[in-house]
Scaffold this motif. Structure first.
Motif, mmCIF file in Angstrom:
data_model
loop_
_atom_site.group_PDB
_atom_site.id
_atom_site.type_symbol
_atom_site.label_atom_id
_atom_site.label_comp_id
_atom_site.label_asym_id
_atom_site.label_seq_id
_atom_site.Cartn_x
_atom_site.Cartn_y
_atom_site.Cartn_z
ATOM 1 N N LEU A 122 0.835 -1.206 0.000
ATOM 2 C CA LEU A 122 0.000 0.000 0.000
ATOM 3 C C LEU A 122 0.868 1.252 0.000
ATOM 4 O O LEU A 122 0.582 2.206 -0.726
ATOM 5 N N ALA A 123 1.922 1.249 0.792
ATOM 6 C CA ALA A 123 2.832 2.405 0.818
ATOM 7 C C ALA A 123 3.442 2.627 -0.565
ATOM 8 O O ALA A 123 3.517 3.763 -1.042
ATOM 9 N N ALA A 124 3.868 1.561 -1.218
ATOM 10 C CA ALA A 124 4.437 1.671 -2.568
ATOM 11 C C ALA A 124 3.369 2.110 -3.567
ATOM 12 O O ALA A 124 3.629 2.942 -4.442
ATOM 13 N N TRP A 125 2.177 1.551 -3.433
ATOM 14 C CA TRP A 125 1.057 1.872 -4.325
ATOM 15 C C TRP A 125 0.759 3.364 -4.241
ATOM 16 O O TRP A 125 0.624 4.040 -5.254
ATOM 17 N N ALA A 126 0.674 3.898 -3.020
ATOM 18 C CA ALA A 126 0.376 5.316 -2.833
ATOM 19 C C ALA A 126 1.508 6.197 -3.360
ATOM 20 O O ALA A 126 1.268 7.223 -4.001
ATOM 21 N N ARG A 127 2.743 5.789 -3.084
ATOM 22 C CA ARG A 127 3.905 6.558 -3.544
ATOM 23 C C ARG A 127 3.942 6.597 -5.074
ATOM 24 O O ARG A 127 4.176 7.652 -5.668
ATOM 25 N N ASP A 128 3.667 5.473 -5.711
ATOM 26 C CA ASP A 128 3.722 5.403 -7.165
ATOM 27 C C ASP A 128 2.551 6.124 -7.831
ATOM 28 O O ASP A 128 2.665 6.546 -8.985
#
Length: 152
Positions: free
Chosen positions: A42-48
């Motif tokens: 989720l953190a990567a998804w939001a960052r991307d």
């Protein structure tokens, strides 16, 4: 309010968590997300995403109830992505201790239903939710709703 997105080992739970948070934020609700899945997707998804309207905190700890929850702004809607419950029962148990609402993502297939009720390995997620009552002030398991969904 704290909403937990739980899932047995299925696809689409993190996407559903992100889309829920995104929709709530775009509707004008203050939302903060917590990524309690050790993959931190989720953190990567939001960052991307680049324009994700919520802050996402890494919170993959079995001390979620003792460390993360007390620091939350409880005037906001807080959404936690809990990852595959059978892989991280210590984290999920800690989240279930304090959550207000569980959204359980489940693919509408027999194999995924069996992962919920009688997995080949591990404790059935339905039993994990039920046993959380002993950890909660109310003595009752959290309100749980099943979201039948399949994201690819």
């Amino acid at each position: 309010m704290l909403i937990a997105s739980l899932k047995p080992r299925t696809m689409g739970g993190t996407t559903n968590t992100g889309l829920l948070a995104y929709a709530l934020a775009r509707a004008g609700h203050p939302v903060t997300c917590y990524d309690a899945d050790e993959s931190l997707q989720l953190a990567a998804w939001a960052r991307d995403a680049g324009d994700f309207p919520c802050e996402v905190h890494e919170a993959d700890t079995p001390a979620f109830a003792e460390v993360v929850y007390p620091e939350m702004n409880h005037d906001r809607i807080n959404v936690v992505d809990a990852g595959h419950a059978e892989n991280h029962p210590d984290i999920v148990d800690s989240i279930l201790e304090v959550v207000d609402l569980v959204l359980l993502t489940l693919s509408p297939t027999n194999p995924d239903y069996e992962r919920l009720t009688k997995p080949e390995r591990g404790t059935p997620l339905a039993k994990v939710i039920k046993r959380s009552a002993a950890l909660r002030e109310s003595g009752q398991p959290p309100t749980t709703n099943v979201l039948l969904n399949r994201c690819q």
